[in-house]
Design a protein around this motif. Sequence first.
Motif, mmCIF file in Angstrom:
data_model
loop_
_atom_site.group_PDB
_atom_site.id
_atom_site.type_symbol
_atom_site.label_atom_id
_atom_site.label_comp_id
_atom_site.label_asym_id
_atom_site.label_seq_id
_atom_site.Cartn_x
_atom_site.Cartn_y
_atom_site.Cartn_z
ATOM 1 N N ILE A 26 16.393 6.028 -3.680
ATOM 2 C CA ILE A 26 16.057 4.605 -3.552
ATOM 3 C C ILE A 26 14.625 4.419 -4.050
ATOM 4 C CG2 ILE A 26 15.717 2.681 -1.946
ATOM 5 C CD1 ILE A 26 17.808 3.941 -0.153
ATOM 6 N N GLY A 27 14.428 3.474 -4.957
ATOM 7 C CA GLY A 27 13.109 3.244 -5.516
ATOM 8 C C GLY A 27 12.154 2.631 -4.507
ATOM 9 N N LEU A 28 10.876 2.850 -4.735
ATOM 10 C CA LEU A 28 9.849 2.313 -3.838
ATOM 11 C C LEU A 28 9.936 0.793 -3.767
ATOM 12 C CD1 LEU A 28 7.087 3.521 -2.411
ATOM 13 C CD2 LEU A 28 6.013 2.206 -4.209
ATOM 14 N N ASP A 33 11.333 -4.302 -1.023
ATOM 15 C CA ASP A 33 11.986 -5.608 -1.037
ATOM 16 C C ASP A 33 12.886 -5.769 0.180
ATOM 17 O OD1 ASP A 33 10.736 -6.275 -3.383
ATOM 18 O OD2 ASP A 33 12.437 -5.781 -4.676
ATOM 19 N N LYS A 34 13.625 -4.721 0.553
ATOM 20 C CA LYS A 34 14.503 -4.787 1.723
ATOM 21 C C LYS A 34 13.704 -4.930 3.009
ATOM 22 C CE LYS A 34 18.355 -2.140 -0.247
ATOM 23 N NZ LYS A 34 19.208 -0.930 -0.091
ATOM 24 N N LEU A 38 5.120 -5.739 0.495
ATOM 25 C CA LEU A 38 4.699 -5.426 -0.862
ATOM 26 C C LEU A 38 4.906 -3.939 -1.153
ATOM 27 C CD1 LEU A 38 1.328 -7.409 -1.036
ATOM 28 C CD2 LEU A 38 3.497 -8.006 -2.167
ATOM 29 N N PRO A 39 5.308 -3.586 -2.377
ATOM 30 C CA PRO A 39 5.457 -2.174 -2.728
ATOM 31 C C PRO A 39 4.161 -1.391 -2.540
ATOM 32 C CG PRO A 39 6.454 -3.571 -4.410
ATOM 33 C CD PRO A 39 5.705 -4.478 -3.478
ATOM 34 N N GLN A 40 3.023 -2.073 -2.743
ATOM 35 C CA GLN A 40 1.736 -1.385 -2.589
ATOM 36 C C GLN A 40 1.528 -0.902 -1.158
ATOM 37 O OE1 GLN A 40 2.341 -4.225 -4.063
ATOM 38 N NE2 GLN A 40 1.031 -4.612 -5.852
ATOM 39 N N LEU A 41 2.009 -1.693 -0.195
ATOM 40 C CA LEU A 41 1.859 -1.305 1.203
ATOM 41 C C LEU A 41 2.719 -0.089 1.515
ATOM 42 C CD1 LEU A 41 0.828 -1.695 4.051
ATOM 43 C CD2 LEU A 41 2.609 -3.426 4.415
ATOM 44 N N LEU A 42 3.970 -0.102 1.056
ATOM 45 C CA LEU A 42 4.848 1.044 1.276
ATOM 46 C C LEU A 42 4.277 2.284 0.602
ATOM 47 C CD1 LEU A 42 7.440 2.230 2.396
ATOM 48 C CD2 LEU A 42 8.646 1.410 0.345
ATOM 49 N N SER A 43 3.674 2.102 -0.566
ATOM 50 C CA SER A 43 3.102 3.224 -1.294
ATOM 51 C C SER A 43 1.967 3.884 -0.504
ATOM 52 C CB SER A 43 2.579 2.764 -2.661
ATOM 53 O OG SER A 43 1.954 3.822 -3.340
ATOM 54 N N VAL A 44 1.058 3.095 0.073
ATOM 55 C CA VAL A 44 -0.056 3.691 0.826
ATOM 56 C C VAL A 44 0.435 4.344 2.111
ATOM 57 C CG1 VAL A 44 -1.805 2.158 -0.156
ATOM 58 C CG2 VAL A 44 -0.663 1.492 1.962
ATOM 59 N N ALA A 62 15.963 2.854 9.625
ATOM 60 C CA ALA A 62 17.230 2.129 9.750
ATOM 61 C C ALA A 62 17.784 1.767 8.374
ATOM 62 C CB ALA A 62 17.026 0.878 10.591
ATOM 63 N N LEU A 63 16.933 1.285 7.482
ATOM 64 C CA LEU A 63 17.387 0.923 6.139
ATOM 65 C C LEU A 63 17.825 2.141 5.335
ATOM 66 C CD1 LEU A 63 14.782 -1.833 5.178
ATOM 67 C CD2 LEU A 63 17.261 -2.118 5.451
ATOM 68 N N LEU A 64 17.187 3.293 5.587
ATOM 69 C CA LEU A 64 17.559 4.512 4.874
ATOM 70 C C LEU A 64 18.759 5.217 5.500
ATOM 71 C CD1 LEU A 64 14.026 6.059 4.162
ATOM 72 C CD2 LEU A 64 15.516 4.846 2.555
ATOM 73 N N GLY A 65 19.175 4.767 6.677
ATOM 74 C CA GLY A 65 20.298 5.399 7.349
ATOM 75 C C GLY A 65 19.964 6.723 8.002
#
Length: 277
Positions: A26-28, A33-34, A38-44, A62-65
């Motif tokens: 699953i891409g960053l 988005d799910k 922001l992608p930047q927040l998930l990245s840090v 939860a989203l990743l199962g």
Amino acid sequence: MKPTSSGPAARTLAASLREEREARKIGLRALADKLGILPQLLSVWEKGHRLPSVEDVSAILALLGVTGEKRDRIRALARHAREPNWLASGNTDLPFALTTRLDLERTATAITTWSPLIVPGLLQTPDYIRSIMDNSAVPIEQADRQLRVRLARQAILTRYEPIRFTALLGERALQENFGTAGVMSDQIDHLVAMSERRNISLRVVPAGIGYHPGLIGPFEIYEFPGSPPIASVEHVCSTAFLHEDTQISGHQKVAKLLHKAALSEEDSQALLREAAR
């Protein structure tokens, strides 16, 4: 965003979140988005520059199962991520201990290891590793996987910008019988070859010199650019990762004492060549 942390639990949390996402391909940006962030927040978060809350971690899992015991362990990491020291205890936590060690080795600029009785993992040959696995009651499939992982870890010594590696090795490690005489001879030949690399300092601490603090047990010290060192101490079923100043300074003092007690690099190479014969 919560403040940054460079402690061992925080590093393991970041690496675990990244591994779970990448394992599911699953891409960053897609995961961000799910989550509605922001992608930047998930990245840090995944780089360990910032700490997500326990609620944020729960939402990601939860989203990743991710369910069951693994989910509970990652949530526990999130709860303890701000603590300076971390004990990965029990067999179920050994994968997390390995995740932490891989991250420390990947991001460190220098490693100092003291190994009184066994050749350090980063310098072990495949046959030496296999002899350890054969006498550790490790299932064949698991032994093969551990062998591949340990050999892959050694790439940090020979990559384009290799890590600075200081190995303080007890002389008794050269006298132990791991596998056949040929296995030990090849292992010692490998130590000689690796000690000739410019980024590696290998010094032997002689046996029979009396008491010194290193006899208490092995340890590693990892150094990083712009953040304090981390030490690790491995036991039978647990690994302690230490980040407090007093813990680090204590291990650094022992390392300095071992440096004073050790043979020079040249004398260590001479001893290794003699031992190989």
